[in-house]
Design an enzyme around this catalytic site. Structure first.
Site, short mmCIF file in Angstrom:
data_model
loop_
_atom_site.label_atom_id
_atom_site.label_comp_id
_atom_site.label_asym_id
_atom_site.label_seq_id
_atom_site.Cartn_x
_atom_site.Cartn_y
_atom_site.Cartn_z
N LYS A 74 -17.47 -55.03 -11.71
CA LYS A 74 -18.75 -54.51 -11.15
C LYS A 74 -18.30 -54.01 -9.48
O LYS A 74 -17.84 -55.01 -8.92
CB LYS A 74 -19.50 -55.55 -11.37
CG LYS A 74 -21.08 -55.28 -10.65
CD LYS A 74 -22.03 -56.25 -10.92
CE LYS A 74 -23.56 -55.90 -10.54
NZ LYS A 74 -24.62 -56.91 -10.82
N SER A 148 -28.31 -55.95 -13.44
CA SER A 148 -27.56 -54.68 -12.53
C SER A 148 -26.43 -54.27 -13.09
O SER A 148 -25.63 -53.34 -12.51
CB SER A 148 -27.77 -55.22 -11.06
OG SER A 148 -26.84 -56.23 -10.89
N SER A 172 -28.74 -60.39 -14.35
CA SER A 172 -27.94 -59.27 -14.54
C SER A 172 -26.48 -59.56 -15.40
O SER A 172 -25.97 -58.44 -15.66
CB SER A 172 -27.34 -58.71 -13.09
OG SER A 172 -28.40 -58.59 -12.34
#
Length: 596
Positions: A74, A148, A172
């Site tokens: 990420k 996210s 997330s």
């Protein structure tokens, strides 16, 4: 090589077996990974890629428990020499050192492929808040991927990498797993170092892991976890991360009331089915009061932790407010009105709710909740971004605030083809036995695909741990299987179903003549096709002794070799018992034979 590997599953067991057998090499797989990315396009899943030649160079020399395993990161987690953007171009910097978690995974032989898209500054559960594009669910381009950690989940679900790093503050690392039919491991805070991770809420953040199976997530976590003296919020666990045996009498909590699905009847149906599956793994289902947990969840975006998001990027946000995504800016800059007194009041409220929740934990070992109550189309979220995002966090927002561990697993598909998931939530440092429970629950649906790939769960080995605490595992193949007439003998002994898997090759399988109830016989003759379905149950030593005493000849307990190469005690038949028996090896299991 490319054509031959076009359908190759990237689950870790499949790659490890392929490397060991010489079927392919790590460089073959990395070439294939970059081919797949080129075919699908870099955006919107990826923000930047590691140059292919750099990844190939590492693949040629990789060694360790994750040697040659491709993974994604990420883009709020640093990788040396690769830009970190947090999905905000004006925030971009190029770190000289990778985050601790990346260093540890690469030291274990894993190959970093690139940085993935996210809701800007990890603020959101939808995946729609990025200037780099909007990743969609791998099952329907009209629906959100979850956030996210949107790009990381899609990269795994689409079969572009074996596993991926996300981060989790409000869910997330779990909601995107549910929306892409994959596993999301949200470890205890501090179990994996956050040094080199751009914080969202620093006191609540944790690095998470997306994978195709629980076994893969656990394998990656074993290399990723560890105390880091350079990270103030890193914690020394009572023991290193490892898959663990669960309590002998497992109690799974299900809310007595308070469940909300926002009209999603299919989500509600699949959740109820998951509760039935939990009962099938020999767990006692107990009711608990969800109220204190829901109240704590509301604090995350209505209390001082919004101000903590501002503290993470305050100088940048105040200097360049126009660089923030509209919705993200509205949330983060809105925290300027929160006072120090408000912060303390929020902390007091959380402490009170955590104490109130202790009474619920006395009655259960783990709770089972929907990962998200429903899902939404991208267009719906863009039209109503705050309210719908808030709905998705109903069952996730409280977990980090209350210092709990969590594991999200797939739980079936709605009639419209969209996946649904559930989350097992336990106390801090219960990560090891959550893996055991989660894998057993996932494998109640063994025909499920891995993400949106063509591979299925049943072709992968179950999560495994060494025998501990006097518990003994035994593989059953016939009348003791779930739903079969002698299964009661296992349940009477508080045995617990931990996995459904298959034998190695070399086994032949027969329907025995003249047995009541009807029974099969499994023999190792070195010639049979094997791949026979087995269930693995575990029980304590005393129960195992009384169970074995019930087994009539020509059956007995021997050592079975499983498809993943592991060994377990299980039912075998003496050769003289095969007189007049019918060879049913081709059916692949007793249930398939019975349903012919």
């Amino acid at each position: 090589m490319t054509t031959r590997l076009a359908t190759q599953s990237l689950d870790i067991a499949a790659l490890t077996d392929g490397y060991a057998s010489g079927k392919f090499t790590p460089t073959d797989i990395i070439e294939e990974v970059y081919r797949r990315i080129s075919e699908t396009g870099e955006r919107p899943v990826w923000i930047s890629l590691v140059p292919k030649e750099a990844a190939l160079a590492k693949a040629r020399t990789a060694h360790g428990p994750l040697a040659g395993i491709p993974f994604a990161i990420k883009d709020n987690v640093d990788v040396a020499g690769i830009p970190t953007t947090c999905a905000c171009p004006d925030f971009t910097y190029v770190p000289e050192r990778s985050a601790t978690v990346v260093e540890q995974l690469e030291a274990a032989g894993a190959i970093a492929i690139g940085k993935t898209n996210l809701d800007q500054f990890a603020t959101g559960l939808v995946g729609t808040r990025s200037p780099y594009g909007i990743p969609a669910s791998v099952f329907d381009p009209e629906y959100v991927s979850g956030g996210s950690s949107s790009g990381s989940a899609v990269a795994v679900g689409a079969g572009l990498v074996s596993f991926a790093l996300g981060t989790d503050t409000a869910g997330s690392g779990r909601v995107p797993a549910a929306f892409n039919n994959i596993v999301g491991l949200k470890p205890t805070k501090g179990l994996i170092s956050a040094r080199g991770v751009v914080p969202a809420c620093r006191t609540q953040d944790t690095v998470s892991i997306f994978a195709l199976t629980v076994a893969d997530a656990a394998r990656a976590a074993a290399s990723a976890a560890g105390y880091d003296s350079d990270e103030p919020y890193s914690r020394k666990p009572p023991r290193p991360f490892a898959v663990e045996r669960t309590p002998a009498k497992l109690r799974i909590g299900v809310p007595a009331t308070g469940l909300e699905f926002f009209g999603d009847k299919e989500a509600e149906r699949l959740y109820r089915l998951s509760v039935e599956h939990a009962a099938n793994i020999a767990a006692e289902i107990v009711a608990f009061d969800l109220t204190p947990f829901r109240k704590a969840a509301s604090l995350l975006y209505q209390g001082p932790w919004v101000a903590e998001r501002l503290a993470a990027i305050r100088a940048f946000a105040e200097d360049k407010p126009g660089s923030l995504h509209e919705v993200v800016g509205q949330i983060i800059l809105g925290a300027e009105k929160i006072s120090a007194a408000d912060a303390f009041e929020g902390l007091y409220a959380l402490a009170g709710l955590t104490r109130e929740a202790e009474a619920q934990w006395e009655a259960m070992d783990v709770m089972l909740l929907p990962t998200a109550p429903t899902t939404y189309k991208i267009s719906e979220v863009l039209a109503d971004p705050i309210r719908l995002n808030s709905n998705l966090g109903l069952y996730t927002n409280f977990v980090n605030l209350m210092d709990l561990s969590a594991l999200a697993v797939p739980a079936g598909f709605r009639d419209n083809g969209l996946p649904f998931g559930v989350t097992l939530i336990g106390p801090a440092f219960a990560d090891g036995w959550l893996a055991t429970i989660g894998d057993a629950l996932h494998r109640q649906l063994s025909e499920l695909r891995l993400g949106a790939t063509g591979a299925t769960l049943k072709a992968t080995p179950p999560v495994s741990s060494a025998s501990a605490g006097g518990r003994i595992s035994v593989a059953v193949v016939g009348a003791h299987l779930s739903g079969q007439p002698l299964n009661v003998q296992l349940r009477e002994r508080n045995a617990r179903l931990v996995a459904t898997t298959r034998t190695a090759a070399g086994y032949s399988f027969y329907a025995l003549a003249g047995t009541t109830p009807a029974k099969p016989g499994l023999v190792f003759d070195g010639q049979g096709a094997g791949n026979i379905e087995v269930e693995i149950w575990e029980m304590d030593e005393a129960a195992f002794g009384s169970f074995v005493a019930l087994i009539p000849p020509p059956l007995g307990i021997g050592t079975l070799t499983l498809a993943d190469g592991g060994q377990v005690k299980g039912f075998l038949c003496e050769p003289h018992g095969l007189a007049d028996a019918t060879d049913i090896t081709a059916f692949g299991g007793w249930r398939s034979w019975l349903s012919r």
